[in-house]
Structures are given as structure tokens and as C-alpha cells.
Design a protein around this motif. Structure first.
Motif, PDB file in Angstrom:
ATOM      1  N   TYR A   1       0.832  -1.209   0.000  1.00  0.00           N
ATOM      2  CA  TYR A   1       0.000   0.000   0.000  1.00  0.00           C
ATOM      3  C   TYR A   1       0.863   1.254   0.000  1.00  0.00           C
ATOM      4  CZ  TYR A   1      -3.460   3.439   1.453  1.00  0.00           C
ATOM      5  OH  TYR A   1      -4.261   4.545   1.509  1.00  0.00           O
ATOM      6  N   LEU A   2       1.966   1.227   0.742  1.00  0.00           N
ATOM      7  CA  LEU A   2       2.876   2.383   0.785  1.00  0.00           C
ATOM      8  C   LEU A   2       3.505   2.633  -0.581  1.00  0.00           C
ATOM      9  CD1 LEU A   2       4.230   4.528   2.597  1.00  0.00           C
ATOM     10  CD2 LEU A   2       6.052   2.861   3.045  1.00  0.00           C
ATOM     11  N   VAL A   3       3.940   1.565  -1.241  1.00  0.00           N
ATOM     12  CA  VAL A   3       4.512   1.707  -2.592  1.00  0.00           C
ATOM     13  C   VAL A   3       3.464   2.255  -3.547  1.00  0.00           C
ATOM     14  CG1 VAL A   3       5.425   0.426  -4.572  1.00  0.00           C
ATOM     15  CG2 VAL A   3       6.258  -0.082  -2.271  1.00  0.00           C
ATOM     16  N   LEU A   4       2.230   1.771  -3.425  1.00  0.00           N
ATOM     17  CA  LEU A   4       1.145   2.245  -4.285  1.00  0.00           C
ATOM     18  C   LEU A   4       0.883   3.731  -4.058  1.00  0.00           C
ATOM     19  CD1 LEU A   4      -0.720   0.821  -6.343  1.00  0.00           C
ATOM     20  CD2 LEU A   4      -2.410   0.609  -4.544  1.00  0.00           C
ATOM     21  N   TRP A   5       0.944   4.163  -2.818  1.00  0.00           N
ATOM     22  CA  TRP A   5       0.703   5.565  -2.482  1.00  0.00           C
ATOM     23  C   TRP A   5       1.849   6.465  -2.942  1.00  0.00           C
ATOM     24  CZ3 TRP A   5       2.653   8.743   1.789  1.00  0.00           C
ATOM     25  CH2 TRP A   5       1.947   9.940   1.922  1.00  0.00           C
ATOM     26  N   LEU A   6       3.081   5.964  -2.844  1.00  0.00           N
ATOM     27  CA  LEU A   6       4.260   6.761  -3.201  1.00  0.00           C
ATOM     28  C   LEU A   6       4.664   6.611  -4.662  1.00  0.00           C
ATOM     29  CD1 LEU A   6       6.562   6.130  -0.074  1.00  0.00           C
ATOM     30  CD2 LEU A   6       5.201   8.175  -0.582  1.00  0.00           C
ATOM     31  N   LEU A   7       3.963   5.764  -5.406  1.00  0.00           N
ATOM     32  CA  LEU A   7       4.369   5.485  -6.785  1.00  0.00           C
ATOM     33  C   LEU A   7       4.452   6.737  -7.660  1.00  0.00           C
ATOM     34  CD1 LEU A   7       5.195   3.154  -8.611  1.00  0.00           C
ATOM     35  CD2 LEU A   7       2.798   2.886  -9.267  1.00  0.00           C
ATOM     36  N   PRO A   8       3.491   7.682  -7.597  1.00  0.00           N
ATOM     37  CA  PRO A   8       3.629   8.887  -8.425  1.00  0.00           C
ATOM     38  C   PRO A   8       4.904   9.670  -8.134  1.00  0.00           C
ATOM     39  CG  PRO A   8       1.389   8.706  -7.584  1.00  0.00           C
ATOM     40  CD  PRO A   8       2.199   7.658  -6.878  1.00  0.00           C
ATOM     41  N   TYR A   9       5.317   9.682  -6.854  1.00  0.00           N
ATOM     42  CA  TYR A   9       6.538  10.402  -6.505  1.00  0.00           C
ATOM     43  C   TYR A   9       7.778   9.608  -6.907  1.00  0.00           C
ATOM     44  CZ  TYR A   9       3.009  12.670  -3.622  1.00  0.00           C
ATOM     45  OH  TYR A   9       1.871  13.300  -3.195  1.00  0.00           O
ATOM     46  N   MET A  10       7.712   8.292  -6.813  1.00  0.00           N
ATOM     47  CA  MET A  10       8.847   7.452  -7.183  1.00  0.00           C
ATOM     48  C   MET A  10       9.117   7.499  -8.688  1.00  0.00           C
ATOM     49  SD  MET A  10       7.783   4.242  -4.732  1.00  0.00           S
ATOM     50  CE  MET A  10       8.970   3.102  -5.415  1.00  0.00           C
TER      51      MET A  10
ATOM     52  N   PHE B   1      10.403  10.122 -14.504  1.00  0.00           N
ATOM     53  CA  PHE B   1      10.138   9.493 -15.796  1.00  0.00           C
ATOM     54  C   PHE B   1       8.706   9.689 -16.291  1.00  0.00           C
ATOM     55  CE2 PHE B   1      12.945   6.901 -13.096  1.00  0.00           C
ATOM     56  CZ  PHE B   1      14.146   7.084 -13.763  1.00  0.00           C
ATOM     57  N   PHE B   2       7.753   9.905 -15.371  1.00  0.00           N
ATOM     58  CA  PHE B   2       6.346  10.033 -15.735  1.00  0.00           C
ATOM     59  C   PHE B   2       5.749  11.246 -15.042  1.00  0.00           C
ATOM     60  CE2 PHE B   2       7.367   5.599 -16.265  1.00  0.00           C
ATOM     61  CZ  PHE B   2       6.686   5.207 -17.408  1.00  0.00           C
ATOM     62  N   THR B   3       4.791  11.898 -15.700  1.00  0.00           N
ATOM     63  CA  THR B   3       4.051  12.994 -15.085  1.00  0.00           C
ATOM     64  C   THR B   3       2.686  12.500 -14.640  1.00  0.00           C
ATOM     65  OG1 THR B   3       3.169  13.701 -17.227  1.00  0.00           O
ATOM     66  CG2 THR B   3       5.215  14.730 -16.480  1.00  0.00           C
ATOM     67  N   VAL B   4       2.218  13.007 -13.516  1.00  0.00           N
ATOM     68  CA  VAL B   4       0.915  12.633 -12.966  1.00  0.00           C
ATOM     69  C   VAL B   4       0.181  13.911 -12.588  1.00  0.00           C
ATOM     70  CG1 VAL B   4      -0.291  11.354 -11.161  1.00  0.00           C
ATOM     71  CG2 VAL B   4       1.839  10.468 -12.074  1.00  0.00           C
ATOM     72  N   GLY B   5      -1.104  13.974 -12.906  1.00  0.00           N
ATOM     73  CA  GLY B   5      -1.911  15.124 -12.536  1.00  0.00           C
ATOM     74  C   GLY B   5      -2.195  16.089 -13.656  1.00  0.00           C
ATOM     75  N   HIS B   6      -1.773  15.755 -14.874  1.00  0.00           N
ATOM     76  CA  HIS B   6      -1.981  16.639 -16.020  1.00  0.00           C
ATOM     77  C   HIS B   6      -2.780  15.948 -17.121  1.00  0.00           C
ATOM     78  CE1 HIS B   6       0.806  19.563 -14.296  1.00  0.00           C
ATOM     79  NE2 HIS B   6       1.632  18.556 -14.059  1.00  0.00           N
TER      80      HIS B   6
END
Length: 496
Positions: A211-220, A224-229
Motif C-alpha cells: 500500500y505504501l509503494v502504491l501511495w508513493l508510486l507517483p513520486y517514485m 520518468f512520468f508525469t501525474v496530474g496533467h
């Protein structure tokens, strides 16, 4: 391939494997006997086992890493596991009640919005799990059961127990790890609880880490990837009306769906729901625009409700109906044939039946009652105009991870997400089920030690304490059996 076809193939494989195993053993085939002896493989009724002692030294070395920390780790884990017993029993009872209600209650045509899903429910590939994710949940289940047994092995060695060997068994396609230990009943109660609770404790930690990896995945994945746009399309089903020439293609970044902004996957789902439930809106158009671009043909009824004022062969024009303002009535044609893309470009604002246009007029598209005109805005591309049932938009597969370069596979974040979600599902499920007092589960041994320890001063005879623990185990086994029967009954109802 559906679930039953997969099971048929797996059964055929095991039948052939058992036939070859029986034949080679009957003939005392030396190369085959040497192979199974060296590899530790063995074939049983619809199961394949692998057992080895070669990992004992590695597990022994791991048990000596920070020994004081490991002792505290398993002690704390035993407390958490004990605290989980009653909530887990309640969870299974509540889930059984929900499954019973789902089975015996007549389904309504439209499920209520406050209807809750079952907390714990049996899962089956091809029924309530996609067959395309088969590899994910096989590896997630294997990883969960291996991590479970590793906890038992490490805790046992910390309590000076001998690990005889470890193994992995496939029952059909289900992987199950196991470890052979010395007799644990000779240990003090506290040490027994540490060893018995280690597997459940490891599964709890495993689910929390996933669950922690899933929550931190956008930051990790931020470098390489953008999130939120926006969201990127990964697959477009042929059933969807946006598929084809002039529609969406794989790799498009959707930033807006109708009047709803799309930022990530959650907002995409929210916009889909809004599009299905929202009231159709019109377009505020100036009289000059309508006058110069009107291509009205003789008005005729397509059916009882739909009016067409355009050329039937036109693919770019649509008939729009003029909604007169009560405050500023104008004598204008009731219908105008206009180019849809130009209408969207020149519209000053959306409007409704009450007419919210200033110095303009409100025009509604004349379309079927269950159809909608939806403008899908894309990044660095023209808008896609969708005319049809909004449910067709659900056939678009998207990801919220947009790669910053064209060299990165877009499947990487989705694969990590899926694996983490199945780890949470299987590790959490193993922890809940295993802690319940049930025959052949960890909960049976844990409850026996707890009953013996807590009632030792109040119940003198060991046989009475043993009888109490057996009664608890029978109760836990019954609620699990009832839960499993109801769960698979509900799955059968879905199949039928």
C-alpha cells in the motif's frame, strides 16, 4: 481464454504428468528417478511439489541479521496478530451476512448508490478477476505465501528450533509454500506465539508495504512520468464510438471530458460518471454565426422524437434546436444545421433551458434522448467529438502516468500498480483467514496456546482447556465453511 478453458488445460496437464510419473516409476526409469531425487520434485494428485534443504543455510544467515531487532519484531508481531483475531472473525461474519443478502435478495434494475460491497469475497479468475491478470495474481499469491512461511522459519530459528526444509507446492494453479519445523509444543507459550504469529505478521507488513509503494508510486516515478496533467489512453475497444478515423488513438492525453477537467485516474472516473448523469447543455451562439453557417435542409422527423434538418450524408453537420430566452425573445428559426466543430469553437459559453447566454442565443443539439454530444479535449491535438451513449466511453482504458519521453513503456506503472493491488488483496486475505481459529490454520495453534495460557489459573485440568480451544476451533471452522459456501454460491449465480 475463459476460466473453465484454463482449468481444462491445467487438468489435462496434470493427468498427463501423473501418467508419465506413474509409468516411469513403475518401470524404475533411472534418469527420471535421479531427476526427481536431485531436484526435490514430486507429483501428486493434481499437485506438483518442490522440496529442498539447500535454502536452510541462507535462512539461518538471515536469522542472525540484527538478532535483537528480530526478537522485538516478532514479539510485536505476535501482539498485533492476537489483536486481529476478533476483528477477523467479525469481518468474516459480516461478509457472510452480506453475501447471504446478495444471494437471497432479488436484484433491482438500478443498484442504490449507498449499497456497500462485500468486505471479504472469494475471487475466481474470469468471474470477478480478469483473466488477463492471471500472471499478476499467481505471482502475488506465490510471493505472499512464500513471505508468510519465511516469517515462520525466521521466527523458529530465533527460538532455537531446527528448520528441516522448505518447499513450494502448486495445487492446480495455486502456489502454496510450506516449511518443515521441529515440534513446537516444547517451547514456552510466548515463544510459541512468536513462531505461530510470524506468518500472519509478515503478511500484514507485506500488505502495508504494498500500500505504501502504491501511495508513493507517483513520486517514485516522477523523473520518468508525469501525474496530474491528464490521462493517457492505453487501449480503445472497438465497441467504443470514439474508435476509428477522427477519434481517439492510443497515446492520446485527455485533459477534459465535456465540461469536466481530467487530472488523474480518479478525476477521469468522476468525469465519466458526471457525463452519464449530467443534463445536456447547449451552446451560446451569436446570430451572425448562425446566419452565416446555417445549412438547413427541409426539416423531417427521423423518428418520433428526433428531427433532422441537415443532409443525411453529412458527417460534420448536426441539427441544432433554438431555445428562446424568456427575457429576450427573438424570432429565429427553430432549427439550424451547423458544423459541430465550428459550433464548439465559436460557442461563448454553455447554456441550459433557462438560457444563460448574454448577447447570444442558446442552441441544443437535436439528438436521441439517451445520446450525448461530448467534447473530448486532448493535449497538443484537436478535440474529439463524441456523439452516442456515454457508457461507450467506459471502453477506453487509460493510465494517469504520462511518460516524459517516447522511449519509456507506458505499461511499467500499470504493472507495478496491479502487482501492488494484488499483493494487498492476497497478503491481507491470507492474514485475515489464517488468524481465525480453524483446523490446519495458524489460528488453531494460536488460539490453543492463548486458551491454555489465559485459563491456566482458572481451569485446572488441561483436558478442559483443550476442549475449550477445540470448541473455538470448531466455531471458527464453521463460520469459514459457511463463508466459503456462500461466496462460491454467489459466484455460481454470477456465472448463470
Amino acid at each position: 481464454m475463459d476460466f473453465f478453458a484454463l482449468i481444462a488445460i491445467v487438468l489435462a496437464f496434470y493427468v498427463a504428468l501423473m501418467f508419465l510419473d506413474f509409468t516411469f516409476k513403475s518401470c524404475s526409469h533411472y534418469p527420471y528417478l535421479m531427476l526427481i531425487q536431485k531436484t526435490g520434485l514430486s507429483v501428486g494428485p493434481f499437485q506438483l511439489r518442490w522440496y529442498t534443504t539447500s535454502l536452510n543455510r541462507l535462512i539461518l544467515k538471515m536469522s542472525f541479521w540484527h538478532p535483537k531487532f528480530q526478537t522485538n519484531w516478532f514479539t510485536f508481531g505476535s501482539w498485533i496478530t492476537i489483536c486481529m483475531i476478533i476483528p477477523s472473525i467479525c469481518l468474516v461474519i459480516v461478509s457472510s451476512a452480506q453475501l447471504c443478502k446478495k444471494i437471497f435478495t432479488e436484484p433491482t434494475s438500478e443498484p442504490s448508490g449507498n449499497q456497500q460491497d462485500t468486505f471479504l469475497e472469494p475471487i475466481l479468475p474470469g468471474i470477478n478477476l480478469p483473466m488477463s491478470d492471471l500472471s499478476y495474481y499467481v505471482f502475488a499469491l506465490m510471493f505472499s505465501t512464500v513471505f508468510h512461511e519465511l516469517g515462520h522459519a525466521l521466527a523458529a530459528i530465533r527460538e532455537d528450533m531446527h528448520v528441516e526444509g522448505v518447499g513450494l507446492m502448486f495445487i492446480l494453479i495455486l502456489p502454496v509454500a510450506y516449511v518443515h519445523l521441529d515440534d513446537i509444543t516444547s517451547l514456552p507459550s510466548s515463544k510459541q506465539l512468536r513462531v505461530m504469529s510470524a506468518g500472519v505478521w509478515h503478511n500484514i507488513v507485506q500488505a502495508l508495504m504494498a500500500y505504501l509503494v502504491l501511495w508513493l508510486l507517483p513520486y517514485m516515478l516522477f523523473p520518468f512520468f508525469t501525474v496530474g496533467h491528464g490521462v493517457m489512453t492505453t487501449q480503445i475497444n472497438q465497441k467504443s464510438g470514439v474508435n476509428g478515423q477522427g477519434g481517439l488513438v492510443t497515446g492520446d492525453v485527455i485533459t477534459k471530458l465535456g465540461n469536466c477537467d481530467v487530472h488523474d485516474f480518479d478525476s477521469w472516473i468522476d468525469c465519466l460518471n458526471r457525463t452519464k448523469t449530467s443534463v445536456d447543455s447547449g451552446f451560446c451562439l451569436s446570430p451572425e454565426f448562425v446566419q452565416h453557417h446555417d445549412e438547413t435542409k427541409p426539416v423531417h422527423y427521423v423518428d418520433e422524437y428526433i428531427i433532422n434538418c441537415c443532409d443525411p450524408n453529412s458527417k460534420t453537420n448536426l441539427c441544432f434546436e433554438y431555445i428562446e430566452s424568456l427575457s429576450n425573445p427573438q424570432e429565429l428559426p427553430n432549427h439550424s444545421c451547423l458544423n459541430v466543430r465550428k459550433v464548439i469553437e465559436r460557442s461563448t459559453s454553455p447554456c441550459d433551458a433557462d438560457n444563460q447566454c448574454s448577447s447570444a442565443h442558446c442552441y441544443f443539439p437535436a439528438i436521441r434522448k439517451n445520446h450525448k454530444l461530448v467534447v473530448i479535449k486532448r493535449e497538443k491535438k484537436n478535440e474529439v467529438l463524441f456523439l452516442g451513449q456515454p457508457t461507450e466511453l467506459q471502453y477506453i482504458s487509460v493510465t494517469q502516468y504520462v511518460p516524459k519521453t517516447d522511449y519509456l513503456p507506458i505499461s511499467i506503472p500499470e504493472s507495478i500498480e496491479k502487482f501492488c493491488k494484488y499483493l494487498i488483496m492476497f497478503a491481507g486475505g491470507l492474514a485475515v483467514i489464517n488468524v481465525i481459529p480453524c483446523f490446519y490454520f495458524d489460528g488453531e495453534k494460536i488460539s490453543r496456546v492463548l486458551v491454555n495460557t489465559m485459563l491456566k489459573e482458572h481451569v485446572e485440568h488441561l483436558s478442559v482447556r483443550l476442549a475449550i480451544s477445540i470448541c473455538l476451533t470448531i466455531f471458527g471452522s464453521l463460520i469459514l465453511i459457511i463463508y466459503m459456501i456462500l461466496g462460491f454460491w454467489s459466484l455460481i449465480k454470477i456465472i448463470n
